[in-house]
Design a protein around this motif. Structure first.
Motif, PDB file in Angstrom:
ATOM      1  N   ARG A  69     -40.732 -15.509 -64.160  1.00 49.23           N
ATOM      2  CA  ARG A  69     -41.236 -14.137 -64.220  1.00 49.23           C
ATOM      3  C   ARG A  69     -41.453 -13.708 -65.677  1.00 49.23           C
ATOM      4  NH1 ARG A  69     -39.050  -8.675 -61.191  1.00 49.23           N
ATOM      5  NH2 ARG A  69     -41.159  -7.867 -60.997  1.00 49.23           N
ATOM      6  N   ASP A  70     -40.498 -14.019 -66.556  1.00 42.90           N
ATOM      7  CA  ASP A  70     -40.648 -13.706 -67.985  1.00 42.90           C
ATOM      8  C   ASP A  70     -41.880 -14.405 -68.548  1.00 42.90           C
ATOM      9  OD1 ASP A  70     -38.211 -12.276 -67.983  1.00 42.90           O
ATOM     10  OD2 ASP A  70     -37.070 -14.075 -68.529  1.00 42.90           O
ATOM     11  N   LEU A  71     -42.037 -15.674 -68.200  1.00 42.17           N
ATOM     12  CA  LEU A  71     -43.163 -16.457 -68.720  1.00 42.17           C
ATOM     13  C   LEU A  71     -44.492 -15.911 -68.226  1.00 42.17           C
ATOM     14  CD1 LEU A  71     -41.712 -20.060 -68.372  1.00 42.17           C
ATOM     15  CD2 LEU A  71     -41.912 -18.679 -70.458  1.00 42.17           C
ATOM     16  N   LEU A  72     -44.540 -15.526 -66.963  1.00 42.02           N
ATOM     17  CA  LEU A  72     -45.783 -15.002 -66.396  1.00 42.02           C
ATOM     18  C   LEU A  72     -46.176 -13.695 -67.077  1.00 42.02           C
ATOM     19  CD1 LEU A  72     -48.079 -15.215 -64.453  1.00 42.02           C
ATOM     20  CD2 LEU A  72     -46.599 -14.401 -62.632  1.00 42.02           C
ATOM     21  N   ARG A  73     -45.213 -12.829 -67.294  1.00 41.32           N
ATOM     22  CA  ARG A  73     -45.518 -11.567 -67.984  1.00 41.32           C
ATOM     23  C   ARG A  73     -46.050 -11.828 -69.388  1.00 41.32           C
ATOM     24  NH1 ARG A  73     -40.247  -8.000 -66.349  1.00 41.32           N
ATOM     25  NH2 ARG A  73     -40.914  -7.454 -64.243  1.00 41.32           N
ATOM     26  N   ASN A  74     -45.442 -12.770 -70.107  1.00 38.07           N
ATOM     27  CA  ASN A  74     -45.894 -13.084 -71.457  1.00 38.07           C
ATOM     28  C   ASN A  74     -47.224 -13.817 -71.455  1.00 38.07           C
ATOM     29  OD1 ASN A  74     -43.909 -12.050 -73.403  1.00 38.07           O
ATOM     30  ND2 ASN A  74     -42.509 -13.250 -72.164  1.00 38.07           N
ATOM     31  N   GLU A  87     -45.060 -23.677 -59.205  1.00 40.66           N
ATOM     32  CA  GLU A  87     -44.557 -23.297 -57.878  1.00 40.66           C
ATOM     33  C   GLU A  87     -44.054 -21.867 -57.906  1.00 40.66           C
ATOM     34  OE1 GLU A  87     -41.092 -24.450 -54.637  1.00 40.66           O
ATOM     35  OE2 GLU A  87     -41.546 -25.850 -56.258  1.00 40.66           O
ATOM     36  N   VAL A  88     -44.461 -21.092 -56.908  1.00 38.09           N
ATOM     37  CA  VAL A  88     -43.948 -19.734 -56.739  1.00 38.09           C
ATOM     38  C   VAL A  88     -42.807 -19.823 -55.739  1.00 38.09           C
ATOM     39  CG1 VAL A  88     -44.471 -17.404 -55.964  1.00 38.09           C
ATOM     40  CG2 VAL A  88     -46.193 -18.707 -57.185  1.00 38.09           C
ATOM     41  N   ARG A  89     -41.618 -19.401 -56.176  1.00 39.77           N
ATOM     42  CA  ARG A  89     -40.473 -19.485 -55.265  1.00 39.77           C
ATOM     43  C   ARG A  89     -39.561 -18.280 -55.322  1.00 39.77           C
ATOM     44  NH1 ARG A  89     -37.345 -24.517 -57.979  1.00 39.77           N
ATOM     45  NH2 ARG A  89     -39.444 -25.259 -58.133  1.00 39.77           N
ATOM     46  N   GLY A  90     -39.961 -17.252 -56.086  1.00 40.29           N
ATOM     47  CA  GLY A  90     -39.095 -16.088 -56.226  1.00 40.29           C
ATOM     48  C   GLY A  90     -39.889 -14.823 -56.460  1.00 40.29           C
ATOM     49  N   ILE A  91     -39.216 -13.864 -57.066  1.00 40.91           N
ATOM     50  CA  ILE A  91     -39.814 -12.540 -57.243  1.00 40.91           C
ATOM     51  C   ILE A  91     -40.987 -12.521 -58.216  1.00 40.91           C
ATOM     52  CG2 ILE A  91     -37.733 -11.320 -56.554  1.00 40.91           C
ATOM     53  CD1 ILE A  91     -37.101 -10.877 -59.512  1.00 40.91           C
ATOM     54  N   GLU A  92     -41.207 -13.644 -58.923  1.00 37.51           N
ATOM     55  CA  GLU A  92     -42.385 -13.730 -59.796  1.00 37.51           C
ATOM     56  C   GLU A  92     -43.684 -13.657 -58.987  1.00 37.51           C
ATOM     57  OE1 GLU A  92     -41.464 -17.958 -58.655  1.00 37.51           O
ATOM     58  OE2 GLU A  92     -40.259 -16.304 -59.388  1.00 37.51           O
ATOM     59  N   ALA A  93     -43.587 -13.785 -57.670  1.00 37.71           N
ATOM     60  CA  ALA A  93     -44.766 -13.671 -56.802  1.00 37.71           C
ATOM     61  C   ALA A  93     -45.469 -12.333 -57.019  1.00 37.71           C
ATOM     62  CB  ALA A  93     -44.364 -13.828 -55.337  1.00 37.71           C
ATOM     63  N   LEU A  94     -44.692 -11.275 -57.248  1.00 35.97           N
ATOM     64  CA  LEU A  94     -45.295  -9.963 -57.486  1.00 35.97           C
ATOM     65  C   LEU A  94     -46.108  -9.968 -58.779  1.00 35.97           C
ATOM     66  CD1 LEU A  94     -45.708  -7.045 -56.643  1.00 35.97           C
ATOM     67  CD2 LEU A  94     -43.595  -6.480 -57.867  1.00 35.97           C
ATOM     68  N   ASP A  95     -45.573 -10.596 -59.832  1.00 34.38           N
ATOM     69  CA  ASP A  95     -46.299 -10.675 -61.102  1.00 34.38           C
ATOM     70  C   ASP A  95     -47.557 -11.532 -60.967  1.00 34.38           C
ATOM     71  OD1 ASP A  95     -44.371  -9.167 -62.762  1.00 34.38           O
ATOM     72  OD2 ASP A  95     -43.062 -10.810 -62.190  1.00 34.38           O
ATOM     73  N   LEU A  96     -47.466 -12.603 -60.164  1.00 31.54           N
ATOM     74  CA  LEU A  96     -48.644 -13.430 -59.907  1.00 31.54           C
ATOM     75  C   LEU A  96     -49.727 -12.603 -59.226  1.00 31.54           C
ATOM     76  CD1 LEU A  96     -50.219 -16.107 -59.727  1.00 31.54           C
ATOM     77  CD2 LEU A  96     -49.036 -16.519 -57.564  1.00 31.54           C
ATOM     78  N   LEU A  97     -49.352 -11.846 -58.215  1.00 31.28           N
ATOM     79  CA  LEU A  97     -50.332 -11.020 -57.505  1.00 31.28           C
ATOM     80  C   LEU A  97     -50.959  -9.989 -58.449  1.00 31.28           C
ATOM     81  CD1 LEU A  97     -48.519 -10.486 -54.098  1.00 31.28           C
ATOM     82  CD2 LEU A  97     -50.459 -11.992 -54.587  1.00 31.28           C
ATOM     83  N   THR A  98     -50.148  -9.429 -59.322  1.00 24.24           N
ATOM     84  CA  THR A  98     -50.672  -8.476 -60.301  1.00 24.24           C
ATOM     85  C   THR A  98     -51.691  -9.160 -61.201  1.00 24.24           C
ATOM     86  OG1 THR A  98     -48.607  -7.231 -60.272  1.00 24.24           O
ATOM     87  CG2 THR A  98     -50.039  -6.914 -62.191  1.00 24.24           C
ATOM     88  N   ALA A  99     -51.374 -10.356 -61.679  1.00 23.57           N
ATOM     89  CA  ALA A  99     -52.288 -11.101 -62.550  1.00 23.57           C
ATOM     90  C   ALA A  99     -53.589 -11.435 -61.822  1.00 23.57           C
ATOM     91  CB  ALA A  99     -51.621 -12.377 -63.046  1.00 23.57           C
TER      92      ALA A  99
END
Length: 170
Positions: A69-74, A87-99
């Motif tokens: 999630r930190d990496l995706l935001r950066n 691989e998406v396996r956690g709450i970073e899914a929300l950041d992926l969808l935002t991107a």
């Protein structure tokens, strides 16, 4: 890939998701800036403009963790043309969808799931786990707008790995 469609590759463990992700990435143009985000470096992109980011756990004193999630935001600050998440396996899914819904078309990722429909449902569930209070309907809409195709793989009884379904998200 040339059409800049965002692709989610789904399947079970050992079905060939990362292998297919590597193959699909070979069709990304050499002029594009690609940011890869992974837990363990498995992707082998050959383009000249690739920024590779890798997560890491906290050290023995409990500090220094760098999450997906930190990496995706950066990564969003790095002006990527495409984002590839191993691989998406956690709450970073929300950041992926935002991107995916803010101009990063043609991105790629994988998720463990039993079917294309299950892959989308899993992505929704993972995004909801972020706990930001968005209703399920809003997350589902982000999935519909952010993911264009789901390519599903299966590992057969004889060990062969096959694409068993390609679904367009509508």
């Amino acid at each position: 890939m040339a059409g800049r469609r965002s692709v989610l590759v789904s399947g079970g463990t050992g079905s060939g998701k990362t292998t297919l992700l590597n193959a699909l990435s070979s069709f990304i143009g050499a002029e594009e800036r690609v940011v890869t985000i992974e837990d363990a470096a498995e992707l082998r992109l050959q383009q000249p403009h690739v920024v590779r980011l890798e997560s890491r756990p906290a050290g023995v004193e409990g500090r220094g963790e760098v999450s997906i999630r930190d990496l995706l935001r950066n990564a969003l600050r790095m002006r990527p043309d495409r984002i590839v998440i191993g691989e998406v396996r956690g709450i970073e899914a929300l950041d992926l969808l935002t991107a995916l819904n803010t101009g990063h078309d043609g991105s790629l990722s994988t998720v463990h799931a039993n079917s294309p429909r299950d892959a989308l449902a899993r992505l929704e569930t993972l995004a909801l786990m972020a706990g930001v209070g968005l209703p399920h309907e809003a997350i589902a809409e982000q999935v519909r707008r952010g993911i264009d195709l789901v390519v599903h793989l299966q590992r057969e009884a004889d060990g062969a790995r096959r694409v068993t379904e390609i679904a367009e998200v509508r």
